[in-house]
Scaffold this motif. Structure first.
Motif, PDB file in Angstrom:
ATOM      1  N   LEU A  20      -3.527  -7.284  -1.505  1.00  0.00           N
ATOM      2  CA  LEU A  20      -2.127  -7.088  -1.157  1.00  0.00           C
ATOM      3  C   LEU A  20      -1.502  -6.172  -2.201  1.00  0.00           C
ATOM      4  N   VAL A  21      -0.603  -5.297  -1.774  1.00  0.00           N
ATOM      5  CA  VAL A  21       0.065  -4.360  -2.680  1.00  0.00           C
ATOM      6  C   VAL A  21       1.565  -4.446  -2.412  1.00  0.00           C
ATOM      7  N   ARG A  22       2.351  -4.539  -3.501  1.00  0.00           N
ATOM      8  CA  ARG A  22       3.805  -4.603  -3.351  1.00  0.00           C
ATOM      9  C   ARG A  22       4.489  -3.829  -4.477  1.00  0.00           C
ATOM     10  N   ASP A  23       5.748  -3.536  -4.288  1.00  0.00           N
ATOM     11  CA  ASP A  23       6.584  -2.884  -5.289  1.00  0.00           C
ATOM     12  C   ASP A  23       7.009  -3.952  -6.291  1.00  0.00           C
ATOM     13  N   SER A  24       6.727  -3.731  -7.575  1.00  0.00           N
ATOM     14  CA  SER A  24       7.044  -4.742  -8.583  1.00  0.00           C
ATOM     15  C   SER A  24       8.546  -4.975  -8.714  1.00  0.00           C
ATOM     16  N   LYS A  25       9.371  -3.996  -8.337  1.00  0.00           N
ATOM     17  CA  LYS A  25      10.822  -4.155  -8.413  1.00  0.00           C
ATOM     18  C   LYS A  25      11.362  -4.978  -7.235  1.00  0.00           C
ATOM     19  N   TRP A  26      10.557  -5.154  -6.213  1.00  0.00           N
ATOM     20  CA  TRP A  26      10.990  -5.832  -4.995  1.00  0.00           C
ATOM     21  C   TRP A  26       9.913  -6.830  -4.555  1.00  0.00           C
ATOM     22  N   PRO A  27       9.682  -7.874  -5.354  1.00  0.00           N
ATOM     23  CA  PRO A  27       8.587  -8.804  -5.060  1.00  0.00           C
ATOM     24  C   PRO A  27       8.731  -9.565  -3.750  1.00  0.00           C
ATOM     25  N   ASP A  28       9.943  -9.688  -3.230  1.00  0.00           N
ATOM     26  CA  ASP A  28      10.133 -10.367  -1.947  1.00  0.00           C
ATOM     27  C   ASP A  28      10.193  -9.392  -0.782  1.00  0.00           C
ATOM     28  N   GLY A  29       9.955  -8.116  -1.070  1.00  0.00           N
ATOM     29  CA  GLY A  29       9.998  -7.086  -0.043  1.00  0.00           C
ATOM     30  C   GLY A  29       8.683  -6.973   0.711  1.00  0.00           C
TER      31      GLY A  29
END
Length: 73
Positions: free
Chosen positions: A37-46
């Protein structure tokens, strides 16, 4: 691959080794039993990008410095 919403805070999210210490352009990854899984660290719930294990392996191999050096030969 299950929805990222089924993952808890106990999951092992880690920051990309290419992300700088205080930069604002960071991604985090979490390995699962079926992929990454890959996510934006500034938007962890995004939104979260789910990548199957075989595709992740091809991606990582393709961006590795050793692969790029051999591909240029």
């Amino acid at each position: 691959m299950p929805s990222h919403r089924s993952f808890t805070a106990a999951d092992a999210w880690f920051k990309s080794s290419y992300s700088g210490g205080n930069t604002t352009e960071c991604v985090e990854c979490a390995h699962t039993g079926t992929g990454t899984l890959v996510r934006d660290s500034k938007w962890p719930d995004g939104p979260v990008l789910a990548v199957q294990a075989d595709a992740w392996s091809i991606f990582v191999e393709g961006i590795s410095p050793n692969h790029a050096a051999h591909a240029a030969l």
